[in-house]
Design a protein around this motif. Structure first.
Motif, PDB file in Angstrom:
ATOM      1  N   ALA A   1     -10.586 -36.301 -31.207  1.00 40.31           N
ATOM      2  CA  ALA A   1     -10.328 -37.012 -29.955  1.00 40.31           C
ATOM      3  C   ALA A   1     -10.607 -38.508 -30.070  1.00 40.31           C
ATOM      4  CB  ALA A   1     -11.177 -36.412 -28.827  1.00 40.31           C
ATOM      5  N   TRP A   2     -11.316 -38.918 -31.102  1.00 44.78           N
ATOM      6  CA  TRP A   2     -11.623 -40.336 -31.277  1.00 44.78           C
ATOM      7  C   TRP A   2     -10.495 -41.054 -32.003  1.00 44.78           C
ATOM      8  CZ3 TRP A   2     -17.071 -39.127 -33.649  1.00 44.78           C
ATOM      9  CH2 TRP A   2     -17.970 -38.817 -32.613  1.00 44.78           C
ATOM     10  N   PRO A   3     -10.090 -42.224 -31.528  1.00 38.44           N
ATOM     11  CA  PRO A   3      -9.170 -43.050 -32.315  1.00 38.44           C
ATOM     12  C   PRO A   3      -9.834 -43.434 -33.630  1.00 38.44           C
ATOM     13  CG  PRO A   3      -9.408 -43.883 -30.063  1.00 38.44           C
ATOM     14  CD  PRO A   3     -10.464 -42.837 -30.259  1.00 38.44           C
ATOM     15  N   GLN A   4      -9.037 -43.885 -34.583  1.00 40.47           N
ATOM     16  CA  GLN A   4      -9.584 -44.205 -35.901  1.00 40.47           C
ATOM     17  C   GLN A   4     -10.689 -45.263 -35.833  1.00 40.47           C
ATOM     18  OE1 GLN A   4      -7.671 -46.428 -39.555  1.00 40.47           O
ATOM     19  NE2 GLN A   4      -6.906 -44.318 -39.526  1.00 40.47           N
ATOM     20  N   ALA A   5     -10.554 -46.223 -34.947  1.00 39.25           N
ATOM     21  CA  ALA A   5     -11.587 -47.256 -34.817  1.00 39.25           C
ATOM     22  C   ALA A   5     -12.915 -46.644 -34.387  1.00 39.25           C
ATOM     23  CB  ALA A   5     -11.146 -48.322 -33.817  1.00 39.25           C
ATOM     24  N   GLU A   6     -12.868 -45.637 -33.509  1.00 34.74           N
ATOM     25  CA  GLU A   6     -14.105 -44.969 -33.076  1.00 34.74           C
ATOM     26  C   GLU A   6     -14.671 -44.104 -34.197  1.00 34.74           C
ATOM     27  OE1 GLU A   6     -16.004 -45.089 -30.119  1.00 34.74           O
ATOM     28  OE2 GLU A   6     -14.829 -46.935 -30.037  1.00 34.74           O
ATOM     29  N   GLN A   7     -13.799 -43.439 -34.956  1.00 38.61           N
ATOM     30  CA  GLN A   7     -14.287 -42.673 -36.105  1.00 38.61           C
ATOM     31  C   GLN A   7     -14.999 -43.590 -37.098  1.00 38.61           C
ATOM     32  OE1 GLN A   7     -10.711 -40.765 -37.556  1.00 38.61           O
ATOM     33  NE2 GLN A   7     -10.833 -39.088 -36.076  1.00 38.61           N
ATOM     34  N   ALA A   8     -14.432 -44.772 -37.326  1.00 36.09           N
ATOM     35  CA  ALA A   8     -15.072 -45.734 -38.227  1.00 36.09           C
ATOM     36  C   ALA A   8     -16.409 -46.189 -37.663  1.00 36.09           C
ATOM     37  CB  ALA A   8     -14.155 -46.933 -38.446  1.00 36.09           C
ATOM     38  N   ARG A   9     -16.480 -46.371 -36.349  1.00 37.28           N
ATOM     39  CA  ARG A   9     -17.748 -46.762 -35.714  1.00 37.28           C
ATOM     40  C   ARG A   9     -18.803 -45.673 -35.910  1.00 37.28           C
ATOM     41  NH1 ARG A   9     -15.715 -48.347 -31.404  1.00 37.28           N
ATOM     42  NH2 ARG A   9     -15.885 -50.583 -31.797  1.00 37.28           N
ATOM     43  N   PHE A  10     -18.395 -44.423 -35.764  1.00 37.45           N
ATOM     44  CA  PHE A  10     -19.322 -43.311 -36.001  1.00 37.45           C
ATOM     45  C   PHE A  10     -19.857 -43.349 -37.429  1.00 37.45           C
ATOM     46  CE2 PHE A  10     -20.083 -39.041 -37.650  1.00 37.45           C
ATOM     47  CZ  PHE A  10     -20.968 -38.526 -36.717  1.00 37.45           C
ATOM     48  N   LEU A  11     -18.978 -43.567 -38.400  1.00 36.24           N
ATOM     49  CA  LEU A  11     -19.389 -43.595 -39.805  1.00 36.24           C
ATOM     50  C   LEU A  11     -20.372 -44.734 -40.071  1.00 36.24           C
ATOM     51  CD1 LEU A  11     -15.966 -42.862 -41.542  1.00 36.24           C
ATOM     52  CD2 LEU A  11     -17.869 -41.277 -41.191  1.00 36.24           C
ATOM     53  N   ARG A  12     -20.177 -45.874 -39.406  1.00 38.65           N
ATOM     54  CA  ARG A  12     -21.059 -47.023 -39.627  1.00 38.65           C
ATOM     55  C   ARG A  12     -22.422 -46.843 -38.979  1.00 38.65           C
ATOM     56  NH1 ARG A  12     -16.461 -49.983 -38.209  1.00 38.65           N
ATOM     57  NH2 ARG A  12     -17.372 -50.408 -36.139  1.00 38.65           N
ATOM     58  N   HIS A  13     -22.445 -46.306 -37.764  1.00 43.95           N
ATOM     59  CA  HIS A  13     -23.667 -46.369 -36.971  1.00 43.95           C
ATOM     60  C   HIS A  13     -24.373 -45.037 -36.726  1.00 43.95           C
ATOM     61  CE1 HIS A  13     -22.726 -50.545 -36.205  1.00 43.95           C
ATOM     62  NE2 HIS A  13     -21.555 -50.212 -35.672  1.00 43.95           N
ATOM     63  N   VAL A  14     -23.645 -43.935 -36.805  1.00 41.39           N
ATOM     64  CA  VAL A  14     -24.225 -42.654 -36.384  1.00 41.39           C
ATOM     65  C   VAL A  14     -24.269 -41.619 -37.505  1.00 41.39           C
ATOM     66  CG1 VAL A  14     -24.091 -40.799 -34.644  1.00 41.39           C
ATOM     67  CG2 VAL A  14     -23.349 -43.103 -34.052  1.00 41.39           C
ATOM     68  N   ALA A  15     -23.367 -41.724 -38.482  1.00 42.41           N
ATOM     69  CA  ALA A  15     -23.210 -40.658 -39.478  1.00 42.41           C
ATOM     70  C   ALA A  15     -24.498 -40.365 -40.235  1.00 42.41           C
ATOM     71  CB  ALA A  15     -22.098 -41.022 -40.456  1.00 42.41           C
ATOM     72  N   SER A  16     -25.259 -41.399 -40.599  1.00 43.27           N
ATOM     73  CA  SER A  16     -26.491 -41.165 -41.370  1.00 43.27           C
ATOM     74  C   SER A  16     -27.517 -40.399 -40.547  1.00 43.27           C
ATOM     75  CB  SER A  16     -27.076 -42.488 -41.864  1.00 43.27           C
ATOM     76  OG  SER A  16     -27.411 -43.325 -40.764  1.00 43.27           O
ATOM     77  N   ILE A  17     -27.621 -40.732 -39.266  1.00 42.49           N
ATOM     78  CA  ILE A  17     -28.565 -40.002 -38.396  1.00 42.49           C
ATOM     79  C   ILE A  17     -28.046 -38.582 -38.153  1.00 42.49           C
ATOM     80  CG2 ILE A  17     -29.635 -39.967 -36.103  1.00 42.49           C
ATOM     81  CD1 ILE A  17     -29.370 -43.016 -36.074  1.00 42.49           C
ATOM     82  N   TRP A  18     -26.734 -38.460 -37.951  1.00 41.19           N
ATOM     83  CA  TRP A  18     -26.146 -37.134 -37.754  1.00 41.19           C
ATOM     84  C   TRP A  18     -26.428 -36.236 -38.950  1.00 41.19           C
ATOM     85  CZ3 TRP A  18     -24.431 -33.840 -34.370  1.00 41.19           C
ATOM     86  CH2 TRP A  18     -23.625 -32.769 -34.780  1.00 41.19           C
ATOM     87  N   SER A  19     -26.316 -36.778 -40.153  1.00 35.81           N
ATOM     88  CA  SER A  19     -26.569 -35.992 -41.359  1.00 35.81           C
ATOM     89  C   SER A  19     -28.000 -35.474 -41.380  1.00 35.81           C
ATOM     90  CB  SER A  19     -26.296 -36.850 -42.596  1.00 35.81           C
ATOM     91  OG  SER A  19     -26.509 -36.112 -43.775  1.00 35.81           O
ATOM     92  N   VAL A  20     -28.926 -36.275 -40.917  1.00 36.07           N
ATOM     93  CA  VAL A  20     -30.344 -35.883 -40.902  1.00 36.07           C
ATOM     94  C   VAL A  20     -30.581 -34.723 -39.947  1.00 36.07           C
ATOM     95  CG1 VAL A  20     -32.648 -36.641 -40.183  1.00 36.07           C
ATOM     96  CG2 VAL A  20     -31.257 -38.101 -41.658  1.00 36.07           C
ATOM     97  N   VAL A  21     -29.996 -34.782 -38.745  1.00 40.67           N
ATOM     98  CA  VAL A  21     -30.277 -33.754 -37.739  1.00 40.67           C
ATOM     99  C   VAL A  21     -29.384 -32.527 -37.892  1.00 40.67           C
ATOM    100  CG1 VAL A  21     -31.098 -35.482 -36.101  1.00 40.67           C
ATOM    101  CG2 VAL A  21     -28.704 -34.758 -36.006  1.00 40.67           C
ATOM    102  N   ARG A  22     -28.222 -32.723 -38.511  1.00 45.39           N
ATOM    103  CA  ARG A  22     -27.266 -31.616 -38.608  1.00 45.39           C
ATOM    104  C   ARG A  22     -27.469 -30.772 -39.863  1.00 45.39           C
ATOM    105  NH1 ARG A  22     -24.860 -27.983 -39.553  1.00 45.39           N
ATOM    106  NH2 ARG A  22     -22.636 -27.526 -39.500  1.00 45.39           N
ATOM    107  N   HIS A  23     -27.652 -31.426 -41.019  1.00 41.08           N
ATOM    108  CA  HIS A  23     -27.785 -30.705 -42.283  1.00 41.08           C
ATOM    109  C   HIS A  23     -29.272 -30.620 -42.629  1.00 41.08           C
ATOM    110  CE1 HIS A  23     -23.469 -30.792 -42.779  1.00 41.08           C
ATOM    111  NE2 HIS A  23     -23.491 -32.062 -42.459  1.00 41.08           N
ATOM    112  N   ARG A  24     -29.853 -29.449 -42.368  1.00 43.63           N
ATOM    113  CA  ARG A  24     -31.307 -29.309 -42.397  1.00 43.63           C
ATOM    114  C   ARG A  24     -31.796 -28.600 -43.641  1.00 43.63           C
ATOM    115  NH1 ARG A  24     -30.386 -26.803 -36.709  1.00 43.63           N
ATOM    116  NH2 ARG A  24     -29.407 -28.611 -35.733  1.00 43.63           N
ATOM    117  N   SER A  25     -33.083 -28.719 -43.830  1.00 47.65           N
ATOM    118  CA  SER A  25     -33.716 -28.152 -45.012  1.00 47.65           C
ATOM    119  C   SER A  25     -34.499 -26.892 -44.655  1.00 47.65           C
ATOM    120  CB  SER A  25     -34.671 -29.197 -45.612  1.00 47.65           C
ATOM    121  OG  SER A  25     -35.453 -28.638 -46.625  1.00 47.65           O
ATOM    122  N   PRO A  26     -34.533 -25.904 -45.566  1.00 50.42           N
ATOM    123  CA  PRO A  26     -35.413 -24.749 -45.340  1.00 50.42           C
ATOM    124  C   PRO A  26     -36.865 -25.216 -45.195  1.00 50.42           C
ATOM    125  CG  PRO A  26     -33.883 -24.312 -47.133  1.00 50.42           C
ATOM    126  CD  PRO A  26     -33.749 -25.761 -46.796  1.00 50.42           C
TER     127      PRO A  26
END
Length: 447
Positions: free
Chosen positions: A278-303
């Protein structure tokens, strides 16, 4: 998984041969599940790892039937899951399927694929010179080794202390217990490397360089859930800020009610692809710049047991976190000199080993694999604008450089991140495999 799904398609009989081109001696486990180390655990619990979306308990039943040792806290080793996939694959390759499909395995590497003159099929060339002509070609290439965004000299790349791929067959074997080590990245790969070093008796100093300084979050207790709020609050939102605002509000509400935050994030999983699309490409790029690293921390978890082991190393002073980014590496005799930059500050760290733990290389414009290179050069494979994977249609058919949809070349797995963003974990991969098998079914009868 696609091979298994094709074998289980209803109908037929289909007078079609299916060729699996896989250079590894054992088909099935692939790179991710070939590790021969019991300390490398899956970061998804066993109840969610069935190869079949329609049979959620298939992996659990296999564990019971194979009398596999109990997986601690439901987190099995990668090796165990590799055996599961190996057996599924071998059962398909052993004899024709009930629907008539015949399966053949070629222990070779595919080095090129070219369209035939009529454009209706392709010839796949193998490393030994043999060729396979096929009406459909599916690129199930998985992940490619990490490749930090650094211009490394040939001298550094050849240095025995530089480890570009921690998953390689001989990876890390020349690291002595007292050697100094630097890891680039602090995600799940870095945690696996630390556990592997500890299992080998390593006690030398380890520096982990990461821009965020965050380790992956830890899995919470099993059985908690949170009511999905996608349909009422997220559907149709076209900006990252709007989505983040809604998700944060639900996290706060859950915490105020004494609930864990993890089920809030987990409730998004079935709809992550739709949120991303649903995000235009500019918004997807914004997510990658500002949110993706934090998302990776909370989404992909460790045992939990892995997180506890790493914390013990931190407490003992064996491992230390250094905030910053590795911007340069050069040789220094038998050592490596690493430049770490944080803002305007630059620091030199001299170590005996550097291990790239930055995660797989996703940018298909940089992937040097000969098959990928040949398809890219011919315009059959187009890397996406955000450097996440391959440009495809909704079924995984490759889009050409001319903007047409191929009816010969398909892909699935991590290469489809441009469409879904989340396209690496078993629950997503098995769904893609089932959907692609069903999409190909009418062509099996026609071919």
């Amino acid at each position: 998984m696609l091979l298994v799904q094709l074998a289980h398609l209803p109908g037929g009989p289909y007078d079609v041969d299916v060729h699996l081109v896989e250079p590894r001696a054992v088909p099935g486990p692939g790179l991710a599940y070939s590790a021969r180390r019991k300390e490398y655990l899956l970061n998804v619990r066993a109840p969610f790892l069935s190869a079949f979306p329609q049979e959620p308990n298939h992996f659990l039943n296999w564990l019971a039937a194979s009398k596999t040792p109990v997986c601690p806290s439901d987190f099995c080793s990668r090796q165990t899951y590799g055996k599961y996939l190996q057996q599924l694959t071998e059962s398909v390759l052993a004899w024709p399927a009930a629907n008539g499909l015949r399966f053949f395995c070629h222990h070779q590497k595919a080095v090129a694929a070219t369209l035939t003159q009529d454009g209706r099929s392709a010839t796949v060339q193998l490393a030994d010179g043999h060729e396979i002509r096929s009406r459909r070609v599916v690129l199930a290439l998985g992940n490619f080794p990490p490749a930090p965004d650094l211009r490394l000299s040939a001298e550094v790349r050849r240095h025995p202390g530089y480890h570009s791929n921690p998953w390689g067959p001989q990876a890390l074997q020349n690291i002595a217990p007292h050697h100094s080590v630097l890891l680039i990245g602090s995600g799940l790969t870095a945690m696996d490397v630390l556990l592997g070093l500890a299992a080998d008796g390593h006690h030398g100093p380890v520096t982990v360089v990461a821009r965020s300084g965050r380790w992956p979050s830890v899995h919470g207790p099993l059985g908690q859930s949170y009511l999905s709020f996608y349909a009422n609050e997220l559907a149709g939102l076209t900006s990252v800020a709007e989505v983040v605002r809604v998700v944060r509000r639900h996290v706060r509400q859950a915490q105020q009610q004494g609930q864990d935050w993890r089920p809030v994030i987990d409730s998004l999983r079935p709809d992550l692809g739709r949120i991303w699309q649903a995000w235009p490409q500019a918004e997807q790029a914004r997510f990658l710049r500002h949110v993706a690293s934090i998302w990776s921390v909370v989404r992909h978890r460790s045992p939990p047991q892995n997180a506890a082991a790493v914390q013990r190393m931190l407490d003992a002073g064996i491992v230390r976190m250094q905030l910053g980014k590795v911007t340069h590496i050069e040789t220094a005799g038998t050592d490596l000199q690493v430049e770490v930059t944080r803002g305007k500050q630059r620091q030199q760290v001299r170590v005996q080993h550097v291990i790239s733990c930055t995660g797989p290389l996703l940018d298909y414009s940089r992937i040097p694999d000969p098959l990928v290179s040949s398809l890219r050069a011919a315009g059959h494979l187009v890397p996406d604008a955000l450097h996440l994977g391959i440009t495809t249609d909704e079924h995984g058919a490759l889009c050409t450089a001319q903007g047409q949809v191929s009816d010969v070349f398909y892909t699935l797995g991590p290469s489809r991140r441009p469409a879904y963003f989340e396209s690496t974990a078993v629950p997503e991969l098995r769904t893609q495999a089932a959907a692609l098998a069903q999409h190909l079914q009418p062509f099996l009868a026609a071919d």
